[in-house]
Design a protein around this motif. Structure first.
Motif, PDB file in Angstrom:
ATOM      1  N   PHE A   1      11.361   6.007   4.862  1.00 33.07           N
ATOM      2  CA  PHE A   1      11.454   6.223   6.389  1.00 33.07           C
ATOM      3  C   PHE A   1      12.557   6.859   6.882  1.00 33.07           C
ATOM      4  CE2 PHE A   1      12.560   4.410  10.529  1.00 33.07           C
ATOM      5  CZ  PHE A   1      11.406   4.589  11.275  1.00 33.07           C
ATOM      6  N   ARG A   2      13.777   6.613   6.022  1.00 33.34           N
ATOM      7  CA  ARG A   2      14.883   7.362   6.485  1.00 33.34           C
ATOM      8  C   ARG A   2      15.051   9.007   6.477  1.00 33.34           C
ATOM      9  NH1 ARG A   2      17.551   2.830   3.877  1.00 33.34           N
ATOM     10  NH2 ARG A   2      18.201   4.292   2.253  1.00 33.34           N
ATOM     11  N   GLU A   3      13.925   9.303   5.807  1.00 30.76           N
ATOM     12  CA  GLU A   3      13.705  10.873   5.525  1.00 30.76           C
ATOM     13  C   GLU A   3      12.953  11.669   6.659  1.00 30.76           C
ATOM     14  OE1 GLU A   3      15.312  12.887   3.384  1.00 30.76           O
ATOM     15  OE2 GLU A   3      16.552  11.241   2.579  1.00 30.76           O
ATOM     16  N   VAL A   4      12.278  10.600   7.692  1.00 28.32           N
ATOM     17  CA  VAL A   4      11.332  11.214   8.573  1.00 28.32           C
ATOM     18  C   VAL A   4      11.797  11.138  10.066  1.00 28.32           C
ATOM     19  CG1 VAL A   4       9.376  11.282   7.048  1.00 28.32           C
ATOM     20  CG2 VAL A   4       9.820   9.207   8.518  1.00 28.32           C
ATOM     21  N   ASP A   5      11.156  11.782  10.930  1.00 27.16           N
ATOM     22  CA  ASP A   5      11.536  11.248  12.215  1.00 27.16           C
ATOM     23  C   ASP A   5      10.007  11.274  12.955  1.00 27.16           C
ATOM     24  OD1 ASP A   5      10.565  14.112  12.616  1.00 27.16           O
ATOM     25  OD2 ASP A   5      12.278  14.564  13.553  1.00 27.16           O
ATOM     26  N   GLU A   6       9.007  11.172  12.234  1.00 25.41           N
ATOM     27  CA  GLU A   6       7.547  10.985  12.686  1.00 25.41           C
ATOM     28  C   GLU A   6       6.967   9.997  11.532  1.00 25.41           C
ATOM     29  OE1 GLU A   6       4.768  14.557  12.940  1.00 25.41           O
ATOM     30  OE2 GLU A   6       6.532  15.497  12.700  1.00 25.41           O
ATOM     31  N   VAL A   7       6.088   9.182  12.183  1.00 20.06           N
ATOM     32  CA  VAL A   7       5.146   8.260  11.461  1.00 20.06           C
ATOM     33  C   VAL A   7       3.832   8.166  11.952  1.00 20.06           C
ATOM     34  CG1 VAL A   7       7.077   6.886  10.845  1.00 20.06           C
ATOM     35  CG2 VAL A   7       5.961   6.417  12.711  1.00 20.06           C
ATOM     36  N   VAL A   8       3.031   8.073  10.979  1.00 19.16           N
ATOM     37  CA  VAL A   8       1.591   7.893  11.235  1.00 19.16           C
ATOM     38  C   VAL A   8       1.169   6.089  10.528  1.00 19.16           C
ATOM     39  CG1 VAL A   8      -1.121   8.335  10.978  1.00 19.16           C
ATOM     40  CG2 VAL A   8       1.084  10.070  11.507  1.00 19.16           C
ATOM     41  N   PHE A   9       1.279   5.315  11.292  1.00 15.84           N
ATOM     42  CA  PHE A   9       1.150   4.019  10.835  1.00 15.84           C
ATOM     43  C   PHE A   9      -0.217   3.793  10.690  1.00 15.84           C
ATOM     44  CE2 PHE A   9       5.092   2.576  12.814  1.00 15.84           C
ATOM     45  CZ  PHE A   9       6.180   2.758  11.677  1.00 15.84           C
ATOM     46  N   ALA A  10      -0.925   3.190   9.199  1.00 15.53           N
ATOM     47  CA  ALA A  10      -2.353   2.832   9.072  1.00 15.53           C
ATOM     48  C   ALA A  10      -2.556   1.422   9.739  1.00 15.53           C
ATOM     49  CB  ALA A  10      -2.499   2.986   7.499  1.00 15.53           C
ATOM     50  N   LEU A  11      -3.782   1.480  10.591  1.00 17.43           N
ATOM     51  CA  LEU A  11      -4.483   0.150  11.057  1.00 17.43           C
ATOM     52  C   LEU A  11      -4.983  -0.591   9.796  1.00 17.43           C
ATOM     53  CD1 LEU A  11      -5.774   1.227  14.528  1.00 17.43           C
ATOM     54  CD2 LEU A  11      -3.825   0.166  14.012  1.00 17.43           C
ATOM     55  N   PRO A  12      -4.905  -1.745   9.509  1.00 18.51           N
ATOM     56  CA  PRO A  12      -5.499  -2.419   8.445  1.00 18.51           C
ATOM     57  C   PRO A  12      -7.013  -2.301   8.424  1.00 18.51           C
ATOM     58  CG  PRO A  12      -3.942  -3.893   9.686  1.00 18.51           C
ATOM     59  CD  PRO A  12      -3.994  -2.680  10.364  1.00 18.51           C
ATOM     60  N   PHE A  13      -7.767  -2.354   7.374  1.00 18.72           N
ATOM     61  CA  PHE A  13      -8.995  -2.269   7.122  1.00 18.72           C
ATOM     62  C   PHE A  13      -9.675  -3.460   7.756  1.00 18.72           C
ATOM     63  CE2 PHE A  13      -7.957   0.930   3.504  1.00 18.72           C
ATOM     64  CZ  PHE A  13      -7.522   1.646   4.294  1.00 18.72           C
ATOM     65  N   GLY A  14     -10.837  -3.451   8.050  1.00 19.24           N
ATOM     66  CA  GLY A  14     -11.776  -4.531   8.311  1.00 19.24           C
ATOM     67  C   GLY A  14     -11.770  -5.569   9.523  1.00 19.24           C
ATOM     68  N   PHE A  15     -10.642  -5.198  10.234  1.00 15.10           N
ATOM     69  CA  PHE A  15     -10.437  -6.053  11.501  1.00 15.10           C
ATOM     70  C   PHE A  15     -11.205  -5.877  12.541  1.00 15.10           C
ATOM     71  CE2 PHE A  15      -5.667  -6.913  10.566  1.00 15.10           C
ATOM     72  CZ  PHE A  15      -5.802  -7.530   9.292  1.00 15.10           C
ATOM     73  N   ALA A  16     -11.198  -7.013  13.624  1.00 24.01           N
ATOM     74  CA  ALA A  16     -12.023  -6.892  14.783  1.00 24.01           C
ATOM     75  C   ALA A  16     -11.540  -6.160  15.726  1.00 24.01           C
ATOM     76  CB  ALA A  16     -12.164  -8.336  15.324  1.00 24.01           C
ATOM     77  N   ASP A  17     -12.472  -5.459  16.791  1.00 29.59           N
ATOM     78  CA  ASP A  17     -11.758  -4.526  17.799  1.00 29.59           C
ATOM     79  C   ASP A  17     -10.624  -5.462  18.751  1.00 29.59           C
ATOM     80  OD1 ASP A  17     -14.202  -3.542  16.971  1.00 29.59           O
ATOM     81  OD2 ASP A  17     -15.409  -3.730  18.715  1.00 29.59           O
ATOM     82  N   ALA A  18     -10.738  -6.580  18.926  1.00 26.48           N
ATOM     83  CA  ALA A  18      -9.602  -7.035  19.421  1.00 26.48           C
ATOM     84  C   ALA A  18      -8.431  -6.991  18.696  1.00 26.48           C
ATOM     85  CB  ALA A  18     -10.054  -8.699  19.893  1.00 26.48           C
TER      86      ALA A  18
END
Length: 345
Positions: A305-322
């Motif tokens: 993380f300390r080597e970047v200034d942009e991230v794309v966080f992954a949403l967990p799989f298989g969760f509900a819409d809410a």
């Protein structure tokens, strides 16, 4: 991002767009609504992952085309398109079309290698050419040349009364080549992406390999080494674009029931992070779960993380819409600000 206090410049998210095979339309609609929500929250980008022959997005290019008509600002990407499933010429046409429809917001990410479960799918995918298909880096270079505008045909000009032919991919989108990303899990892939002036997508999976001065079981150290090697080879050097993608699960506004499910999800995935997995010796990053301030502290302690200034966080799989609404809202309103990020617009 060398230390706490240096603001995160870009914040995006990744989804596989899960759906119920009995009602796939509902799942695709949810995916589009999540992208719309991301734009409303000021997030910088939304990315789709391919899920061929699974219950997730099998055709990101089609869903991205729909997303271009329901958003105006947020960048749209693929993380990543496995080119073993694609004809580079046809994909170049599709990507250029989506980029034009989006007004220049497409970030096409790609990787190479044989398709997953190659022996099971090759008869359907390449029934006549499976033994001669080239799954090397040349497949990427071929695609890059086509989206850059290199000739795709030896013929151009008028034929008949109304037929007009071009010798390059149409439509042509001049800025698309500069927004091409390579998804690499190994040191050589990171170096190659830099050598070929691509942007680099790193994820929650890296290859355990021998790198000078790095513990081969240290995920963060390996990822940081990949990022440094990428920039060392890139013409833009330290200014070359690279993004990190980890799974984060902020619980700030989660209900007790949601927190319990999230914790069970993370607990089930944690054992695979303790040692390299499989013949390829892949290392998986731990999912980061908890209040946003605690996640921010863990990120600032992460060498990758300390080597970047942009991230794309992954949403967990298989969760509900809410769940996705809660997670994305916390990412944008709690975690992002804790990392010094400010929403677009």
């Amino acid at each position: 991002m060398p230390r706490a206090g240096t603001p995160l410049r870009k914040l995006g998210f990744l989804t596989i767009g899960s759906f119920d095979p009995a009602d796939p339309a509902a799942g695709h609609e949810t995916t589009l609504r999540v992208v719309e929500l991301g734009e409303q929250l000021g997030l910088d980008s939304a990315w789709f992952r391919h899920r061929h022959l699974q219950y997730g997005i099998s055709s990101p290019v089609a869903v991205l085309a729909a997303a271009t008509q329901r958003t105006r600002r947020i960048e749209l990407g693929t993380a990543v398109t496995p080119l073993g499933w694609e004809n580079p010429l046809r994909l170049a046409e599709d990507w250029a079309t989506v980029d034009i429809l989006s007004g220049g917001r497409l970030n096409p990410g790609m990787s190479v290698g044989p398709p997953m479960h190659w022996d099971d799918v090759k008869a359907a995918l390449y029934p006549d050419t499976a033994d001669v298909e080239d799954f090397s880096y040349e497949r990427v270079l071929r695609l890059l040349r086509l989206i850059a505008g290199d000739p795709a045909s030896t013929f151009s000009g008028r034929e008949g009364v109304v037929e007009e032919f071009s010798d390059r991919v149409q439509p042509h989108s001049p800025g698309l080549r500069a927004r091409a990303w390579y998804g690499g899990a190994g040191l050589r892939s990171a170096e190659w992406a830099g050598e070929n002036a691509m942007n680099l997508l790193t994820s929650s999976v890296v290859r355990s390999e021998e790198i000078d001065g790095v513990d081969p079981a240290d995920f963060a150290g390996i990822q940081a080494a990949h990022l440094r090697a990428f920039r060392a080879e890139h013409p833009d050097g330290a200014a070359a674009r690279a993004s990190q993608g980890l799974v984060v699960v902020p619980t700030d506004s989660a209900t007790p029931e949601q927190r319990a499910r999230y914790e069970a999800y993370v607990a089930a995935r944690t054992p695979r992070t303790t040692a390299p997995q499989g013949p390829a010796r892949m290392l998986f990053a731990r999912d980061l779960i908890g209040p946003s301030e605690a996640i921010a502290e863990q990120l600032y302690a992460h060498a990758g993380f300390r080597e970047v200034d942009e991230v794309v966080f992954a949403l967990p799989f298989g969760f509900a819409d809410a769940d996705y609404v809660q997670l994305l809202t916390d990412i944008a309103t709690r975690l992002g600000p804790a990392l010094g990020w400010r929403p677009a617009g």
